[in-house]
Motif scaffolding. Structure first.
Motif, PDB file in Angstrom:
ATOM      1  N   ASN A  64       0.807  -1.221   0.000  1.00  0.00           N
ATOM      2  CA  ASN A  64       0.000   0.000   0.000  1.00  0.00           C
ATOM      3  C   ASN A  64       0.839   1.270   0.000  1.00  0.00           C
ATOM      4  OD1 ASN A  64      -2.421  -1.338  -0.115  1.00  0.00           O
ATOM      5  ND2 ASN A  64      -2.615  -1.479   2.104  1.00  0.00           N
ATOM      6  N   LEU A  65       2.138   1.118  -0.222  1.00  0.00           N
ATOM      7  CA  LEU A  65       3.036   2.276  -0.278  1.00  0.00           C
ATOM      8  C   LEU A  65       3.684   2.343  -1.652  1.00  0.00           C
ATOM      9  CD1 LEU A  65       4.666   1.884   3.234  1.00  0.00           C
ATOM     10  CD2 LEU A  65       3.116   3.714   2.499  1.00  0.00           C
ATOM     11  N   CYS A  66       3.794   3.539  -2.181  1.00  0.00           N
ATOM     12  CA  CYS A  66       4.409   3.755  -3.491  1.00  0.00           C
ATOM     13  C   CYS A  66       5.689   4.567  -3.337  1.00  0.00           C
ATOM     14  CB  CYS A  66       3.460   4.531  -4.399  1.00  0.00           C
ATOM     15  SG  CYS A  66       1.897   3.718  -4.699  1.00  0.00           S
ATOM     16  N   GLY A  67       6.559   4.437  -4.300  1.00  0.00           N
ATOM     17  CA  GLY A  67       7.781   5.214  -4.338  1.00  0.00           C
ATOM     18  C   GLY A  67       8.284   5.252  -5.762  1.00  0.00           C
ATOM     19  N   PRO A  68       9.216   6.058  -6.112  1.00  0.00           N
ATOM     20  CA  PRO A  68      10.025   6.859  -5.190  1.00  0.00           C
ATOM     21  C   PRO A  68       9.300   8.076  -4.628  1.00  0.00           C
ATOM     22  CG  PRO A  68      10.759   7.263  -7.430  1.00  0.00           C
ATOM     23  CD  PRO A  68       9.689   6.201  -7.494  1.00  0.00           C
TER      24      PRO A  68
END
Length: 159
Positions: A64-68
């Protein structure tokens, strides 16, 4: 992730925790029922009532986390949870990759190394051990149990 990503994650979680809501991510009735069952291997009765509640994303794990660039997905479960819940959840989901778990512990030391943070770690471990009972995340069980014992030792040493 770069330092700016972590900084933005801290800011986002601080903003979320300040939101007032009637939504619930973790219910007290669940804690009362599940924590004694799934943490029975710990030495002594485990508390089931957090000192503080705050608003949480409620499902903060790597999928559930995106990057950069920081992006946080999957908001349908947000609501009130024990304080420190999001940091504890991200740490627990990192526990199978020791370097990542260590990074999360460093980044969220000010949350996880508190009474609230330790309690939230036990809450999250309870949830993941229950999930493993249904066949999910079986590869994390041994590490989660070890972490629960570490957290419990710290909690009982702190009095």
């Amino acid at each position: 992730m770069p330092a700016v990503w972590w900084s933005e994650l801290h800011t986002a979680l601080a903003c979320v925790s300040a939101v007032r809501t009637d939504r619930t991510a973790v219910r007290q009735a669940y804690l009362d029922r599940a924590m004694p069952k799934y943490l029975a291997f710990l030495d002594g009765p485990v508390p089931t009532v957090p000192r503080r509640w705050s608003t949480a994303h409620g499902d903060l794990h790597w999928a559930n986390l995106c990057g950069p660039e920081l992006g946080i997905l999957d908001w349908e479960g947000w609501g009130i949870a024990p304080a420190g819940y999001d940091a504890a959840l991200l740490h627990a989901y990192s526990i199978g990759v020791p370097e990542t778990a260590e990074r999360v512990r460093r980044e969220f030391f000010s949350v996880l190394d508190t009474e609230d943070g330790r309690f939230s770690e036990l809450v999250v471990i309870t949830e993941l051990l229950q999930s493993a009972e249904r066949g999910d995340g079986l590869e994390l069980v041994a590490a989660l149990r070890r972490r629960a014992e570490e957290v419990w030792q710290r909690m009982t040493a702190d009095g």
